[in-house]
Design a protein around this motif. Structure first.
Motif, mmCIF file in Angstrom:
data_model
loop_
_atom_site.group_PDB
_atom_site.id
_atom_site.type_symbol
_atom_site.label_atom_id
_atom_site.label_comp_id
_atom_site.label_asym_id
_atom_site.label_seq_id
_atom_site.Cartn_x
_atom_site.Cartn_y
_atom_site.Cartn_z
ATOM 1 N N ARG A 176 -30.386 55.165 -4.257
ATOM 2 C CA ARG A 176 -31.531 54.261 -4.290
ATOM 3 C C ARG A 176 -31.271 53.048 -5.180
ATOM 4 N NH1 ARG A 176 -34.630 59.427 -4.526
ATOM 5 N NH2 ARG A 176 -35.525 59.732 -2.443
ATOM 6 N N HIS A 177 -30.204 53.106 -5.965
ATOM 7 C CA HIS A 177 -29.918 52.017 -6.905
ATOM 8 C C HIS A 177 -28.576 51.337 -6.658
ATOM 9 C CE1 HIS A 177 -33.371 53.458 -9.190
ATOM 10 N NE2 HIS A 177 -32.855 54.664 -9.153
ATOM 11 N N ARG A 178 -27.692 51.998 -5.924
ATOM 12 C CA ARG A 178 -26.383 51.410 -5.637
ATOM 13 C C ARG A 178 -25.896 51.926 -4.293
ATOM 14 N NH1 ARG A 178 -22.744 54.063 -10.405
ATOM 15 N NH2 ARG A 178 -21.200 52.618 -9.564
ATOM 16 N N ARG B 155 -27.808 47.369 -0.229
ATOM 17 C CA ARG B 155 -27.725 48.797 -0.532
ATOM 18 C C ARG B 155 -27.749 49.680 0.723
ATOM 19 N NH1 ARG B 155 -31.633 47.729 -4.300
ATOM 20 N NH2 ARG B 155 -33.092 49.178 -3.308
ATOM 21 N N PHE B 156 -27.110 49.233 1.783
ATOM 22 C CA PHE B 156 -26.902 50.096 2.938
ATOM 23 C C PHE B 156 -25.631 50.910 2.708
ATOM 24 C CE2 PHE B 156 -29.493 46.776 5.019
ATOM 25 C CZ PHE B 156 -30.483 47.597 5.542
ATOM 26 N N ASN B 157 -25.664 52.158 3.128
ATOM 27 C CA ASN B 157 -24.526 53.042 2.909
ATOM 28 C C ASN B 157 -23.477 52.874 4.007
ATOM 29 O OD1 ASN B 157 -25.890 54.016 0.698
ATOM 30 N ND2 ASN B 157 -26.651 55.847 1.735
ATOM 31 N N PRO C 50 -24.578 42.830 -10.379
ATOM 32 C CA PRO C 50 -23.748 43.852 -11.030
ATOM 33 C C PRO C 50 -24.158 45.272 -10.688
ATOM 34 C CG PRO C 50 -25.204 42.766 -12.613
ATOM 35 C CD PRO C 50 -25.285 41.981 -11.341
ATOM 36 N N GLY C 51 -25.427 45.471 -10.276
ATOM 37 C CA GLY C 51 -25.873 46.815 -9.923
ATOM 38 C C GLY C 51 -25.426 47.265 -8.558
ATOM 39 N N ARG C 52 -24.696 46.420 -7.828
ATOM 40 C CA ARG C 52 -24.282 46.760 -6.467
ATOM 41 C C ARG C 52 -22.878 47.366 -6.426
ATOM 42 N NH1 ARG C 52 -28.994 45.962 -6.219
ATOM 43 N NH2 ARG C 52 -30.086 44.633 -4.705
ATOM 44 N N ASP C 53 -22.380 47.808 -7.552
ATOM 45 C CA ASP C 53 -21.064 48.450 -7.573
ATOM 46 C C ASP C 53 -21.095 49.691 -6.693
ATOM 47 O OD1 ASP C 53 -18.488 49.276 -8.298
ATOM 48 O OD2 ASP C 53 -19.248 50.423 -10.006
ATOM 49 N N PRO C 54 -20.289 49.740 -5.626
ATOM 50 C CA PRO C 54 -20.359 50.893 -4.712
ATOM 51 C C PRO C 54 -19.881 52.174 -5.383
ATOM 52 C CG PRO C 54 -18.992 49.121 -3.810
ATOM 53 C CD PRO C 54 -19.317 48.755 -5.208
ATOM 54 N N SER D 146 -20.036 42.660 2.323
ATOM 55 C CA SER D 146 -20.739 42.104 1.166
ATOM 56 C C SER D 146 -22.246 42.169 1.375
ATOM 57 C CB SER D 146 -20.284 40.660 0.936
ATOM 58 O OG SER D 146 -20.897 40.115 -0.207
ATOM 59 N N HIS D 147 -22.704 41.833 2.563
ATOM 60 C CA HIS D 147 -24.133 41.868 2.864
ATOM 61 C C HIS D 147 -24.669 43.298 2.805
ATOM 62 C CE1 HIS D 147 -27.900 40.562 4.766
ATOM 63 N NE2 HIS D 147 -27.821 41.677 5.482
ATOM 64 N N LEU D 148 -23.945 44.252 3.387
ATOM 65 C CA LEU D 148 -24.395 45.642 3.369
ATOM 66 C C LEU D 148 -24.478 46.186 1.950
ATOM 67 C CD1 LEU D 148 -22.398 47.070 6.409
ATOM 68 C CD2 LEU D 148 -24.848 46.610 6.318
ATOM 69 N N LEU D 149 -23.484 45.846 1.123
ATOM 70 C CA LEU D 149 -23.520 46.298 -0.268
ATOM 71 C C LEU D 149 -24.690 45.673 -1.012
ATOM 72 C CD1 LEU D 149 -19.729 46.138 -1.292
ATOM 73 C CD2 LEU D 149 -21.039 48.112 -0.506
#
Length: 801
Positions: free
Chosen positions: A269-271, A350-352, A390-394, A344-347
């Motif tokens: 839910r956060h990354r 927050r799409f898996n 920065p919170g989008r680190d997979p 990049s867009h999916l990350l």
């Protein structure tokens, strides 16, 4: 986010941020996507219930006609609050793993333009069916500032399109509060990506490199995105589940280790989560999707080869989350750019993601070497977001998919002998579906320890092997999560009998020490009973891997004729559990051969040197942990084999004493097939003159020599003759700089890790590698003889009494 509160039939009362009761604040603009008379009536009732009287202007947002929205925005002031709403027709409550019913598909399809008449019918079935949900509200001034950041001073149609996209996404989020996270779907994907100011700047740089205009690059990027992007919809997801269920639902009982799944869902839910499963079957993505669906995970974007994009799988799969990627990008810079921007867009949203890091199904039963291409695009996409988000680190999630049995193993094994791969198509799909109707055991799904991408890259360090280390870390995580199975244990035992047929007592006697070595593995507990052992043998007999002869006083089991490759497939799924023990055994053998008087600590250091040499020799066959972890594991295994070994006095038998305590030796069954495959390749290569230019012809020569040696009984088993294993051995030779015609360079021009010195020619280096492999093979052969001596009493029992 709007939080729905208590509701009346047909409405969902929402507390809308920034709105007040009539006359107490700014005007409110409700953006409605109602597509039928029934939906418009539900929106009217919701508006009256929320605002008291008609102070809100309802605007129907239609994808192909935005004039009404444009007029409403032009006439609104900066303090106007914009509230997007949508009518949702959720399916009836049911178990999350239940098969979708026809009514569910109809309900989920109700927003589709072609089914407007269904809305009124659904409303007639139940006053509670239609639910109005409101997305996150914003003032017009806030929307313009957000549009400036994303698009760069949008105006006119550009701003209207932005508001429409934002309303769609906000309503999607509100809808998931009713339908659950499993229906998180992306919309307007290509349009959102190419409208971004940041993407336009990067496209401008690419345009300069290619000598094209920015508009042309963006147009071609949009075309590539339309080709690959998954356009998910809840009806398609449910239809896909229904259509594809015959491919997996009857074949296996699914066993899921749910420990950690709740924490993983919270992290998602956060990354963004990137699921990287092992690949053993065509059914892998279907099985994993059902597991995640049952635990309320949003649908993954599954990256697959466009060889599977045939009708109807392609049309339906694309709408259910499958991203069909070209199998080769070649030099298409714009396609590569589109893939990177898509990631990049999916990350960012927050799409898996999900893809199979091996690049194809395993042909041998163990993990294949990872492919780095998609991982490289993921890293590039994450770096693009590093500064702004920065919170989008997979989070990389290793996933093990392991099966008691597979219907497709026979075809996979045939490919190892040189048979061609059958092309996928409708006829193939029908045959596969027919095979999958028979129950063949359990499918086990396990999730490894998640790995933060940025941390993994930092720990891997700079350099050309950085990405390789991250990929290997994922592979190690998959192996650690993979359980032992009854079929893998029994096939290990039967292949170790080298052609002998065994009675049930003999099978039990061979399996027992292996079962004890594997420890408390609940997945193989059934092997502790005669009933469980007999059932496992029966399953292997039913698929033709094992044959049972019952014409004598007692039944006996053996590997079936020409089924050694299939049996090896199942056996190889166990080998990562035994690898550390096998390396320890062979290291001790090497130290014994050295015949030096050593104290216990010296034995340990000598073993470590030999273990590192074996690790280097077999690094393209197995995934070893990092050196410091590997040393700790070896030390723990030595303590387990010979408790108190450090207290022994120095002697020439310092390494032999721990070996004498072994109840069984697993090194021959674990390592010998792979070492002998290398021996075949090293022998052919040593006789080859000049650079290796034609790899297919070389592999044919290896197959020919391997078949000859197998018939001469010079090889451990028929499974040694494998193009997959020969290819891995060839990679090891390439790594040592042995394929080129000049000393000291690899075939791709890089300096080899074990370069030929100027004083030693390539031909001499090839001969040295052949001799090194032959020495290890001879040691393994002696270990096999010792193991058979340990089992002599078992094998000498004729089963007559």
């Amino acid at each position: 986010m709007v939080q729905p509160t208590g509701t009346a039939p047909g409405t969902a009362r929402d507390t809308v941020p920034g709105t007040q009761r009539p006359g107490a604040g700014p005007r409110t603009l409700v953006l409605s996507g109602a597509r039928s008379r029934a939906e418009r009536e539900l929106v009217r009732r919701w508006t009256a219930s929320t605002y008291g009287d008609d102070t809100a202007r309802r605007v129907q947002v239609v994808r192909d006609d935005t004039r009404e929205l444009a007029g409403a925005l032009d006439g609104a002031g900066p303090d106007t609050t914009v509230v997007p709403v949508r009518v949702v027709w959720p399916p009836a409550e049911r178990g999350s793993s239940d098969r979708p019913a026809a009514a569910d598909l109809l309900s989920l399809s109700a927003r589709r333009r072609g089914l407007r008449h269904v809305h009124a019918r659904l409303r007639g079935w139940s006053a509670d069916k239609g639910r109005v949900v409101a997305g996150e509200a914003a003032t017009l001034d806030e929307l313009r500032r957000e549009g400036d950041r994303e698009l760069g001073s949008p105006a006119g149609a550009g701003f209207v399109a932005f508001v429409r996209r934002r309303a769609t996404v906000a309503c999607d989020r509100a809808e998931r509060r009713l339908t659950g996270d499993r229906y998180k779907v992306p919309r307007l994907m290509a349009e959102q990506i190419t409208a971004s100011a940041a993407v336009a700047r990067r496209a401008e740089r690419l345009a300069g490199d290619l000598g094209l205009s920015t508009d042309e690059v963006l147009a071609r990027t949009a075309s590539c995105l339309e080709e690959m992007a998954a356009v998910q919809s809840p009806p398609a997801i449910e239809a896909f589940r229904t259509v594809m269920s015959p491919l997996h639902r009857r074949a296996w009982d699914v066993d899921v280790d749910t420990a950690g799944l709740e924490a993983l869902r919270d992290q998602g839910r956060h990354r963004p989560l990137v699921f990287l499963p092992s690949h053993r079957s065509y059914a892998d993505p279907l099985v994993l999707a059902e597991v995640l669906h049952a635990h309320d995970f949003p649908r993954n974007h599954v990256l697959g080869g466009n060889n599977l994009a045939f009708w109807p799988l392609g049309a339906l799969g694309r709408r259910a989350g499958i991203v069909f990627i070209r199998r080769s990008f070649g030099d298409d810079a714009i396609y590569k750019f589109a893939v990177r921007e898509y990631f990049s867009h999916l990350l960012d949203k927050r799409f898996n993601l999900e893809w199979y890091i091996e690049g194809g199904r395993t042909r041998t039963g163990k993990l294949r070497p990872p492919k780095y291409g998609l991982l490289r695009y993921l890293v590039d996409a994450a770096e693009q977001l590093a500064d702004d988000s920065p919170g989008r680190d997979p989070l990389l999630v290793p996933v093990s998919l392991h099966y008691d049995q597979l219907h497709e193993v026979g075809a996979l094994a045939a490919e190892q002998g040189g048979a061609g791969k059958r092309a996928e198509g409708l006829a193939w799909l029908a045959g596969y579906m027919r095979d999958q109707q028979r129950r063949i055991g359990s499918a086990r799904v396990r999730f490894g320890e998640p790995i933060g991408l940025r941390d993994a890259m930092a720990q891997a360090g700079e350099g050309r092997s950085q990405l390789e280390k991250v990929a290997f870390r994922v592979a190690v995580g998959i192996n650690r999560a993979t359980p032992a199975t009854p079929t893998s244990v029994v096939t290990f035992a039967l292949l170790g009998a080298e052609g002998r047929a065994l009675t049930l007592d003999q099978v039990r006697a061979v399996v027992a020490p292996l079962r004890r070595l594997l420890g408390d593995e609940p997945t193989i507990a059934d092997l502790d009973t005669d009933q469980g052992l007999t059932e496992t043998l029966g399953r292997l007999v039913s698929v033709g891997v094992v044959e049972c002869y019952e014409g004598g006083p007692r039944p006996v089991w053996s590997i079936g004729p020409d089924r050694h490759h299939v049996a090896a497939f199942y056996r190889n799924g166990l080998l990562h559990h035994l690898l550390t023990r096998a390396v320890l055994e062979m290291s001790l053998f090497a130290v014994v051969d050295d015949d030096r008087e050593l104290a216990p600590d010296q034995v340990l250091e000598a073993c470590w040197e030999e273990a590192l040499a074996l690790r280097d020799l077999l690094k393209y066959e197995f995934f070893f942990p990092r050196k410091r972890d590997f040393r700790d594991e070896l030390l723990a295994e030595l303590e387990r084999l010979a408790p108190g070994w450090r207290a022994a006095p120095a002697s020439r038998q310092g390494a032999a004493e721990p070996l004498s305590r072994a109840e069984m030796l697993v090194a021959p069954g674990t390592m010998l097939p792979f070492v002998e495959s290398q021996w075949v390749v090293a022998t052919v290569l040593a006789d080859h003159e000049g650079a290796l230019d034609d790899r297919d012809a070389f592999l044919d020569a290896c197959t020919g020599l391997g078949q000859q040696w197998w018939r001469q009984r010079l090889l451990h088993g028929a499974d040694v003759v494998s193009r997959e294993l020969f290819s891995s051995a060839l990679r090891a030779a390439d790594n040592r700089g042995l394929l080129g015609g000049d000393a000291g360079t690899e075939s791709d021009g890089r300096a080899p890790l074990s370069a030929c010195s100027p004083e030693r020619s390539v031909s001499q280096a090839r001969a040295a590698w052949r001799d090194e492999v032959a020495a290890v093979r001879d040691r393994l052969r002696r270990a096999a003889d010792q193991e058979h001596a340990l089992r002599a009493e078992v094998f000498d029992d004729d089963g007559h009494h």
